[in-house]
Motif scaffolding. Structure first.
Motif, PDB file in Angstrom:
ATOM      1  N   GLU A  44    -138.780 -47.848 -88.561  1.00 55.56           N
ATOM      2  CA  GLU A  44    -139.494 -47.910 -87.707  1.00 55.56           C
ATOM      3  C   GLU A  44    -139.181 -49.452 -87.099  1.00 55.56           C
ATOM      4  O   GLU A  44    -139.843 -49.611 -85.585  1.00 55.56           O
ATOM      5  CB  GLU A  44    -141.620 -48.596 -88.294  1.00 55.56           C
ATOM      6  N   ARG A  62    -137.061 -49.160 -82.235  1.00 50.18           N
ATOM      7  CA  ARG A  62    -137.236 -50.150 -81.554  1.00 50.18           C
ATOM      8  C   ARG A  62    -136.462 -50.834 -80.401  1.00 50.18           C
ATOM      9  O   ARG A  62    -135.340 -51.346 -81.053  1.00 50.18           O
ATOM     10  CB  ARG A  62    -138.523 -51.228 -81.675  1.00 50.18           C
ATOM     11  N   ARG A 110    -139.717 -45.450 -93.891  1.00 49.99           N
ATOM     12  CA  ARG A 110    -139.959 -45.677 -92.793  1.00 49.99           C
ATOM     13  C   ARG A 110    -140.050 -47.098 -92.313  1.00 49.99           C
ATOM     14  O   ARG A 110    -139.925 -47.516 -91.564  1.00 49.99           O
ATOM     15  CB  ARG A 110    -142.044 -45.601 -93.678  1.00 49.99           C
ATOM     16  N   ASP A 111    -140.048 -48.182 -93.370  1.00 44.09           N
ATOM     17  CA  ASP A 111    -140.599 -49.952 -92.874  1.00 44.09           C
ATOM     18  C   ASP A 111    -139.473 -49.885 -91.574  1.00 44.09           C
ATOM     19  O   ASP A 111    -139.226 -50.425 -90.647  1.00 44.09           O
ATOM     20  CB  ASP A 111    -140.983 -50.688 -93.665  1.00 44.09           C
TER      21      ASP A 111
END
Length: 465
Positions: free
Chosen positions: A87, A91, A83-84
């Motif tokens: 994310e 971007r 998940r990190d």
């Protein structure tokens, strides 16, 4: 070979981020000091290797199938480290220009016919004569199910051409992040296959250089063909088209220092890393045959395969068609040359109409002041006399007539073949050995399932679809 070997060859120290406006066009100057042949993805590679080793892949695949839109929250239940990473990976960089992306949408809408044909039959077929790419596909899950592989590759082209590609309701960011994860899985799994060692020049596939070679087979090759065909393209649209692909490269995990900042730099870089490596392989020849036969279930290959073969010869030239053992088509080859030439003549005539004049073709018209159409995307010599057409479209001996095959037109002599319309010759043929039957194991992150025990013809491998 697992993570330890990759870790030893891919330094983990953070690299300074550079926008594509200041790239290293030629990689002899090595940017931050790293040769892209020995740089992979220092964030995604150890993460995906850990997911595979922990047995998390089936659940991750299930969850990621529900993540389809750029602005959609990540699914609940993903491992914290994944998940990190995602994310951060989703971007857009600070240099992303939404104005240029909007202009790229207009360009894609105007030139959709050209782009669709070029992505599929120029870039797509060129991938079979990029040896490292052909080998990685052949010995991975993609080689076992080419229809599935084509659908996933085509999705990237479809997404980048969509109106909302990088917008929250678009899908391009999702496609790039999932592709980045799949690349990392291939790097971890393929070297473990007993059939991979000795097939390629390096142990670990899909380096930063390899990804840029494939990148140049897409936007750089497409723009070179459009310039060769003298398709009128406003400067702003040309720059915007490049920007959309620069952003794609970044989102796929390519370091900014390797991304060309202009078409001039892209052409220079392609001369260095794409053109010299084009060559046939046994695996690439078989992959090309599979691609040309995709229409067989519809018409038993009676029309689809000869037409696709003729298009490939027209787009990539006689040399590459010969490498791929594509037979000459006495009907479709000359018909395609004549019909495509008529289309371009009509396009150029429509481009010369005064502002406000109607036309069937969607082309850029001359400004009201009467200024000339400005084709962009290559060197200044593209503004050449109309009789001096590229060799792909014109006979090398008679500049006023369509290009003829060897022996026709009474010219005789050796045929002036070109590769990919670049006006450059490619190096000699090279081939590799055939494989044998054997086991498969792979992961298709976010787009499929865990594959085990698959067997298909002679393509045994550890692989990813």
């Amino acid at each position: 070979m697992g993570r330890s070997a990759r870790s030893a060859r891919s330094p983990r120290r953070p690299q300074p981020r550079r926008g594509p406006g200041r790239p290293r066009a030629r990689w002899r100057a090595r940017g931050a000091g790293l040769d892209p042949r020995w740089v992979w993805d220092e964030q995604a590679d150890p993460l995906v290797a850990s997911l595979l080793d922990r047995g998390d892949v089936p659940e991750v695949n299930r969850l990621l199938r529900t993540w389809t839109k750029n602005g959609q929250p990540l699914p609940a239940g993903l491992p914290a480290d994944l998940r990190d990473f995602m994310e951060e990976a989703r971007r857009l960089p600070s240099w992303a220009d939404h104005g240029k992306l909007a202009t790229a949408v207009r360009f894609n809408e105007k030139r959709g016919l050209y782009l669709g044909v070029l992505y599929g039959l120029a870039s797509g077929m060129m991938s079979t004569v990029i040896p490292k790419e052909a080998l990685a596909v052949y010995y991975s899950q993609g080689g076992a199910d080419m229809k599935d592989r084509i659908s996933k590759t085509a999705k990237l082209g479809y997404d980048i051409m969509s109106r909302n590609a990088y917008q929250p309701d678009g899908e391009m960011v999702v496609t790039c992040v999932k592709t980045r994860l799949v690349h990392a899985a291939v790097r971890h799994l393929l070297p473990q296959s007993p059939y991979w060692p000795g097939r390629a020049e390096e142990d670990i596939p899909i380096s930063q250089r390899d990804m840029m070679v494939t990148w140049h087979s897409l936007p750089t090759t497409v723009m070179q063909k459009l310039v060769d065909w003298r398709v009128p393209i406003p400067a702003a649209e040309s720059e915007a088209f490049l920007h959309s692909w620069q952003l794609c490269a970044h989102m796929l995990g390519i370091k900014d220092e390797y991304i060309p900042g202009s078409w001039s730099e892209a052409n220079s870089q392609a001369d260095q890393v794409l053109t010299p490596v084009l060559a046939p392989t046994t695996e690439g020849i078989e992959l090309a045959d599979i691609l040309l036969s995709l229409g067989t279930p519809v018409d038993a290959g009676i029309l689809s395969k000869p037409i696709l073969g003729a298009f490939t010869r027209f787009m990539l030239g006689n040399e590459i068609a010969g490498w791929l053992r594509i037979p000459r088509e006495p009907i479709w080859d000359p018909l395609l040359r004549a019909s495509w030439g008529a289309l371009h003549r009509g396009t150029r005539r429509a481009a010369a109409l005064p502002a406000g004049a109607g036309g069937v073709l969607d082309v850029r018209r001359v400004p009201a002041q009467g200024g000339p159409a400005v084709p962009v995307g290559g060197p200044a010599d593209q503004h050449r006399d109309p009789r001096e057409q590229p060799a792909l479209l014109r006979c090398p001996r008679c500049p006023r007539c369509p290009r003829q095959e060897e022996g026709e037109h009474g010219h005789g002599g050796a045929e002036q073949t070109q590769d990919a319309g670049h006006g450059r010759r490619t190096r000699g043929a090279r081939s590799t050995r055939d494989g044998d039957a054997g086991p498969r194991r792979g992961v298709d992150l976010g787009a499929g399932r865990l594959h085990r025990g698959r067997r298909d013809r002679r393509r045994p491998a550890v692989g990813v679809g």
